[in-house]
Structures are given as C-alpha cells and as structure tokens.
Design a protein around this motif. Structure first.
Motif, PDB file in Angstrom:
ATOM      1  N   ARG A  89      31.150 -20.726  -9.805  1.00 49.53           N
ATOM      2  CA  ARG A  89      29.888 -20.520 -10.501  1.00 49.53           C
ATOM      3  C   ARG A  89      29.369 -21.850 -11.004  1.00 49.53           C
ATOM      4  O   ARG A  89      30.107 -22.640 -11.605  1.00 49.53           O
ATOM      5  N   VAL A 100      25.971 -22.930 -13.198  1.00 50.78           N
ATOM      6  CA  VAL A 100      24.823 -22.397 -13.925  1.00 50.78           C
ATOM      7  C   VAL A 100      24.083 -23.555 -14.583  1.00 50.78           C
ATOM      8  O   VAL A 100      24.594 -24.192 -15.511  1.00 50.78           O
ATOM      9  N   TYR A 136      19.163 -28.758  -8.950  1.00 51.66           N
ATOM     10  CA  TYR A 136      20.360 -27.972  -8.660  1.00 51.66           C
ATOM     11  C   TYR A 136      21.611 -28.801  -8.912  1.00 51.66           C
ATOM     12  O   TYR A 136      21.723 -29.946  -8.465  1.00 51.66           O
ATOM     13  N   TRP A 178      26.171 -24.149  -4.640  1.00 48.26           N
ATOM     14  CA  TRP A 178      24.969 -24.467  -5.407  1.00 48.26           C
ATOM     15  C   TRP A 178      24.796 -23.520  -6.583  1.00 48.26           C
ATOM     16  O   TRP A 178      25.179 -22.348  -6.520  1.00 48.26           O
ATOM     17  N   GLY A 179      24.171 -24.032  -7.603  1.00 49.43           N
ATOM     18  CA  GLY A 179      23.725 -23.168  -8.668  1.00 49.43           C
ATOM     19  C   GLY A 179      22.381 -22.558  -8.307  1.00 49.43           C
ATOM     20  O   GLY A 179      21.874 -22.751  -7.199  1.00 49.43           O
ATOM     21  N   GLN A 180      21.799 -21.841  -9.260  1.00 47.43           N
ATOM     22  CA  GLN A 180      20.527 -21.173  -8.996  1.00 47.43           C
ATOM     23  C   GLN A 180      19.338 -22.097  -9.229  1.00 47.43           C
ATOM     24  O   GLN A 180      18.212 -21.775  -8.845  1.00 47.43           O
TER      25      GLN A 180
END
Length: 116
Positions: free
Chosen positions: A3, A5, A95, A106-108
C-alpha cells in the motif's frame, strides 16, 4: 499487500510551498528505493525524484532539484516531497512509487494545482 497512500496535494498559488507525503506498508520499506513521479492528464507518468534506502542518496530529474526535495523517514515508513517556489508547471498528479522485483507499485496519487 503493498500500500502506498499519498496525501498533501492542494490548490496553491504561484510561489507557494507544499509538502507531499506518502505512507507505505506491505513491503520492506527500509531496503527499498522510493520515488515520486508525476502525471498530467493524457501524458505518461514521469519520474520526479528518487531516494536511496537509507536516504543518503537522492536523484532529481531535469530541473526539479532546486525547488523540490525528496526525503524519507524509515522509522515511520514515509516518504516526502517538499515543493518550493511552485509555478503552474508543477500542476500534475503526483504519485509515490516503488519497484519491487519486476513490478512497480503505485499509490493512487495526490493532485497539485498551482494557479492564481
């Protein structure tokens, strides 16, 4: 589960500063090179900066070294991007990412808009 974030993106005025943060989990953070990339709508993602596992080595792409500073906190599993003297050219989605084996995670993304 990996994860990433990101947070901290905002609408700011030219000349302002901003700090982007990325909280990571699910992989060996302390032994991973972390990176920030950016992407404008319709464009490919491009690297902004990277930082070595222990934070002693940093790399910046093109002209990002002056206004941008990448850093990390291995105790908190976080990576940061300090953005100074922002201009409209910095408007993008940013990102946090990491390469694990042959895959980039990758993050969002977090959006940064620089506008007066």
């Amino acid at each position: 589960q990996v994860r990433l974030v990101e947070f901290g993106g905002a609408l700011v005025q030219p000349g302002d500063s901003l700090i982007l943060s990325c909280a990571a989990s699910g992989f060996p953070f302390n032994t991973s090179v972390l990176r920030w990339s950016r992407q404008a709508t319709g464009n490919q993602r491009e690297l902004v900066a990277s930082i070595s596992e222990d934070g002693t080595l940093t790399h910046y792409v093109n002209l990002m070294k002056g206004p941008f500073t990448i850093s990390r906190d291995n105790g908190k599993n976080m990576v940061f991007l300090q953005m100074n003297s922002l201009s409209s050219e910095a408007t993008d989605v940013y990102y946090c990412n990491v390469r694990l084996a042959s895959t980039v995670q990758w993050g969002q993304g977090t959006p940064v808009t620089v506008s007066s």
